[in-house]
Design an enzyme around this catalytic site. Sequence first.
Site, PDB file in Angstrom:
ATOM      1  N   LYS A 153     -24.143   7.671  -2.699  1.00 25.40           N
ATOM      2  CA  LYS A 153     -23.571   8.943  -3.151  1.00 25.40           C
ATOM      3  C   LYS A 153     -23.525   9.227  -4.599  1.00 25.40           C
ATOM      4  O   LYS A 153     -23.571  10.345  -5.153  1.00 25.40           O
ATOM      5  CB  LYS A 153     -22.427   9.208  -2.246  1.00 25.40           C
ATOM      6  CG  LYS A 153     -21.092   8.675  -2.832  1.00 25.40           C
ATOM      7  CD  LYS A 153     -19.751   9.015  -2.002  1.00 25.40           C
ATOM      8  CE  LYS A 153     -18.816   8.165  -2.084  1.00 25.40           C
ATOM      9  NZ  LYS A 153     -17.556   8.294  -1.418  1.00 25.40           N
ATOM     10  N   TYR A 212       0.796  -1.179   0.055  1.00 26.01           N
ATOM     11  CA  TYR A 212      -0.145   0.085   0.008  1.00 26.01           C
ATOM     12  C   TYR A 212       0.824   1.275   0.116  1.00 26.01           C
ATOM     13  O   TYR A 212       1.735   1.564   0.862  1.00 26.01           O
ATOM     14  CB  TYR A 212      -0.863  -0.131   1.375  1.00 26.01           C
ATOM     15  CG  TYR A 212      -1.957  -1.160   1.150  1.00 26.01           C
ATOM     16  CD1 TYR A 212      -2.221  -1.856   0.152  1.00 26.01           C
ATOM     17  CD2 TYR A 212      -2.654  -1.511   2.570  1.00 26.01           C
ATOM     18  CE1 TYR A 212      -3.191  -2.833   0.208  1.00 26.01           C
ATOM     19  CE2 TYR A 212      -3.763  -2.374   2.534  1.00 26.01           C
ATOM     20  CZ  TYR A 212      -3.931  -3.134   1.436  1.00 26.01           C
ATOM     21  OH  TYR A 212      -4.985  -4.069   1.412  1.00 26.01           O
TER      22      TYR A 212
END
Length: 337
Positions: A217, A55
């Site tokens: 959303k 990551y």
Amino acid sequence: MVNYRYLGNSGLKITEITYGNWLTHGSQVENDVATQCVHAALDAGITSFDTADVYANTKAESVLGEALKGQRRESLEIFTKVYWPTGPGGPNDTGLSRKHVMESINSSLRRLGTDYVDLYQAHRYDVETPLEETMQAFADIVRQGKALYIGVSEWTADQIRAGAELAKELGFQLISSQPQYSMLWRVIEDEVVPASQEKGLSQIVWSPMAQGVLSGKYVPGKELPAGSRATDEKGGAKMIQRFMRDDVLERVQGLKPVADELDLSMAQLAVAWVLQNDNVAAALVGASRPEQVAENVKASGVEIPAELMARIDDVLGDVVERDAGKTLEGMPTTRVA
């Protein structure tokens, strides 16, 4: 506060809402905001934290380590992973060879600022390394006390069975699988979950909100919200693309009455939904703002009645992906360099 669940057939308890820093720390959000999010997680009762060496090319581990500094180590459950390329990308900077696994655990511990991780996970299956070699390396890491438990991520049912059997022969056990799982992505249900139950693993699922799509959303025909994952050019937009079809987004909007009936936001409903699966030990949630963490934990302990679970299925209909073959399809066919 957050409920705890046992992880697989082990004595380890983890918070059923686990904080993950995949697309945020070291990339999408600044370090001070990342630290605020971790502290918000701790304040909300989350003690389990998931990261990986890949990551933000190792930065996410360092940010998490800094954010957890000063906490009582024994009160935390810290997970990380190994497989994907890290560092300058040399021939042994990737995969699950003994060399890469042994070097990676040492580097991860240094970045995290700890002597051990609670869970060390094979981030994918390495088709170019003998499974025996990988599992022996994990066995040695457990015996050295550098990892207390071992898990896998995005392995197929057959790979989980083979890995679990080898682990048993070597005197340790696989206790977890970390797959993608959400109302929209149910590919683990027919094969991976039964294999995991048979071998004593449970799931720590990523993307329970389908990269934010299940928050509601994204509305068909409307502009993408500023700063949302769908607008993130660093990788978020690419990951979310499969769910951004109008037919999917329209069905998702139909979940709002179900969420309202349970007095939950749509995001909370999505997290609560994955936790209804008995084989799921935890849902991984990330955050780009501290207040998101406090909202997510409200999904802990929620029981969705059977009739509402059935209604969710009716609302989503045929936009749900259930093909068990998608796990194998998404797997690297050669070691990624």
